[in-house]
Design a protein around this motif. Structure first.
Motif, PDB file in Angstrom:
ATOM      1  N   TYR A  44       0.806  -1.211   0.000  1.00 33.11           N
ATOM      2  CA  TYR A  44       0.000   0.000   0.000  1.00 33.11           C
ATOM      3  C   TYR A  44       0.844   1.268   0.000  1.00 33.11           C
ATOM      4  O   TYR A  44       1.975   1.277   0.481  1.00 33.11           O
ATOM      5  N   LEU A  45       0.250   2.336  -0.520  1.00 32.38           N
ATOM      6  CA  LEU A  45       0.789   3.688  -0.406  1.00 32.38           C
ATOM      7  C   LEU A  45       0.039   4.338   0.742  1.00 32.38           C
ATOM      8  O   LEU A  45      -1.188   4.456   0.696  1.00 32.38           O
ATOM      9  N   ALA A  46       0.756   4.720   1.799  1.00 34.75           N
ATOM     10  CA  ALA A  46       0.120   5.380   2.945  1.00 34.75           C
ATOM     11  C   ALA A  46      -0.366   6.757   2.517  1.00 34.75           C
ATOM     12  O   ALA A  46       0.187   7.384   1.627  1.00 34.75           O
ATOM     13  N   ALA A  47      -1.395   7.226   3.159  1.00 35.23           N
ATOM     14  CA  ALA A  47      -2.000   8.489   2.768  1.00 35.23           C
ATOM     15  C   ALA A  47      -2.450   9.264   3.995  1.00 35.23           C
ATOM     16  O   ALA A  47      -2.403   8.760   5.111  1.00 35.23           O
ATOM     17  N   PRO A 108       4.561  16.713 -15.881  1.00 34.04           N
ATOM     18  CA  PRO A 108       4.524  15.263 -16.087  1.00 34.04           C
ATOM     19  C   PRO A 108       5.591  14.589 -15.218  1.00 34.04           C
ATOM     20  O   PRO A 108       6.694  15.115 -15.067  1.00 34.04           O
ATOM     21  N   VAL A 109       5.244  13.426 -14.648  1.00 37.65           N
ATOM     22  CA  VAL A 109       6.150  12.796 -13.695  1.00 37.65           C
ATOM     23  C   VAL A 109       6.120  11.274 -13.843  1.00 37.65           C
ATOM     24  O   VAL A 109       5.100  10.704 -14.222  1.00 37.65           O
ATOM     25  N   THR A 110       7.272  10.670 -13.569  1.00 34.99           N
ATOM     26  CA  THR A 110       7.349   9.225 -13.387  1.00 34.99           C
ATOM     27  C   THR A 110       7.548   8.997 -11.898  1.00 34.99           C
ATOM     28  O   THR A 110       8.412   9.626 -11.283  1.00 34.99           O
ATOM     29  N   VAL A 111       6.746   8.117 -11.329  1.00 29.99           N
ATOM     30  CA  VAL A 111       6.788   7.835  -9.896  1.00 29.99           C
ATOM     31  C   VAL A 111       7.252   6.407  -9.685  1.00 29.99           C
ATOM     32  O   VAL A 111       6.766   5.486 -10.355  1.00 29.99           O
ATOM     33  N   THR A 112       8.192   6.228  -8.767  1.00 35.76           N
ATOM     34  CA  THR A 112       8.627   4.894  -8.375  1.00 35.76           C
ATOM     35  C   THR A 112       8.452   4.764  -6.870  1.00 35.76           C
ATOM     36  O   THR A 112       8.946   5.608  -6.114  1.00 35.76           O
ATOM     37  N   LEU A 113       7.722   3.748  -6.453  1.00 34.86           N
ATOM     38  CA  LEU A 113       7.540   3.439  -5.036  1.00 34.86           C
ATOM     39  C   LEU A 113       8.392   2.215  -4.730  1.00 34.86           C
ATOM     40  O   LEU A 113       8.427   1.267  -5.526  1.00 34.86           O
ATOM     41  N   SER A 114       9.080   2.227  -3.589  1.00 39.26           N
ATOM     42  CA  SER A 114       9.963   1.108  -3.278  1.00 39.26           C
ATOM     43  C   SER A 114      10.099   0.909  -1.779  1.00 39.26           C
ATOM     44  O   SER A 114       9.490   1.622  -0.989  1.00 39.26           O
ATOM     45  N   GLY A 121       0.697  -3.437  10.546  1.00 35.27           N
ATOM     46  CA  GLY A 121      -0.015  -4.663  10.242  1.00 35.27           C
ATOM     47  C   GLY A 121      -0.161  -4.984   8.766  1.00 35.27           C
ATOM     48  O   GLY A 121      -0.800  -5.970   8.410  1.00 35.27           O
ATOM     49  N   HIS A 122       0.418  -4.165   7.866  1.00 32.72           N
ATOM     50  CA  HIS A 122       0.320  -4.397   6.426  1.00 32.72           C
ATOM     51  C   HIS A 122       1.629  -3.979   5.766  1.00 32.72           C
ATOM     52  O   HIS A 122       2.463  -3.303   6.372  1.00 32.72           O
ATOM     53  N   ASP A 123       1.808  -4.351   4.509  1.00 28.02           N
ATOM     54  CA  ASP A 123       2.989  -3.936   3.749  1.00 28.02           C
ATOM     55  C   ASP A 123       2.740  -2.571   3.129  1.00 28.02           C
ATOM     56  O   ASP A 123       1.730  -2.370   2.441  1.00 28.02           O
ATOM     57  N   PHE A 124       3.668  -1.649   3.390  1.00 25.79           N
ATOM     58  CA  PHE A 124       3.593  -0.297   2.851  1.00 25.79           C
ATOM     59  C   PHE A 124       4.903   0.058   2.169  1.00 25.79           C
ATOM     60  O   PHE A 124       5.978  -0.300   2.656  1.00 25.79           O
ATOM     61  N   TYR A 125       4.803   0.799   1.045  1.00 22.28           N
ATOM     62  CA  TYR A 125       6.008   1.378   0.456  1.00 22.28           C
ATOM     63  C   TYR A 125       6.520   2.444   1.423  1.00 22.28           C
ATOM     64  O   TYR A 125       5.726   3.123   2.089  1.00 22.28           O
ATOM     65  N   ALA A 149       6.551   6.240   4.392  1.00 22.43           N
ATOM     66  CA  ALA A 149       6.183   5.198   5.356  1.00 22.43           C
ATOM     67  C   ALA A 149       5.075   5.710   6.274  1.00 22.43           C
ATOM     68  O   ALA A 149       5.113   6.858   6.722  1.00 22.43           O
ATOM     69  N   PRO A 150       4.085   4.871   6.583  1.00 20.77           N
ATOM     70  CA  PRO A 150       3.010   5.318   7.469  1.00 20.77           C
ATOM     71  C   PRO A 150       3.472   5.430   8.916  1.00 20.77           C
ATOM     72  O   PRO A 150       4.414   4.782   9.341  1.00 20.77           O
ATOM     73  N   LEU A 151       2.778   6.287   9.621  1.00 15.83           N
ATOM     74  CA  LEU A 151       2.979   6.396  11.081  1.00 15.83           C
ATOM     75  C   LEU A 151       1.877   5.572  11.725  1.00 15.83           C
ATOM     76  O   LEU A 151       0.701   5.766  11.432  1.00 15.83           O
TER      77      LEU A 151
END
Length: 152
Positions: A44-47, A108-114, A121-125, A149-151
């Motif tokens: 997931y991408l945290a928001a 315009p943008v290229t985004v890379t999450l890693s 409790g879950h996988d986050f970029y 990264a999520p808090l």
């Protein structure tokens, strides 16, 4: 005069870098899958201020900051697994003369999450790399990395 312009460009670059870092600390995402159900193996991408409860998968629109200083839109993701990549547009507040009255530009943008990690409790970029595909305005780097990264 050129010394003043150079100093102004450095100031804008410093403010933009600070805004991008602060933006990552106040993220939100829309138009994607929300919080992972139990047993889900998605990354997931945290928001929303790095809030795990507002996580998203392949969001088309992802306001990275609550204050609109950085927003992704029209995203098309070509991959979403151990890393994610996609293209779209980034809207960035240049904070000139200040962030409250600064002009925003869309690039315009290229985004890379890693760097996915098990958090909350879950996988986050945990990292987002933005590579602008056209010449950015003075003071804005052509690439930048934002922690996402999520808090918990």
């Amino acid at each position: 005069m050129s010394r003043k312009l150079f100093a102004g460009s450095i100031a804008v670059a410093t403010v933009v870098a600070a805004v991008l870092i602060q933006s990552a600390m106040s993220a939100s995402a829309t138009s994607g899958t929300s919080v992972a159900p139990t047993g889900d193996s998605s990354v997931y991408l945290a928001a929303n201020g790095k809030n795990a409860a507002s996580a998203a998968v392949t969001p088309q629109t992802a306001p990275i900051s609550q204050d609109s200083s950085l927003k992704l839109s029209d995203m098309t993701w070509t991959s979403w697994s151990d890393s994610a990549s996609g293209t779209g547009s980034a809207t960035v507040n240049l904070c000139d003369p200040n962030c409250a009255t600064g002009k925003s530009v869309t690039i315009p943008v290229t985004v890379t999450l890693s760097a996915p990690q098990q958090l909350c409790g879950h996988d986050f970029y945990t990292d987002m790399r933005l590579a602008f595909q056209s010449t950015p305005p003075n003071g804005l780097p052509s690439t930048t990395t934002v922690p996402v990264a999520p808090l918990c």
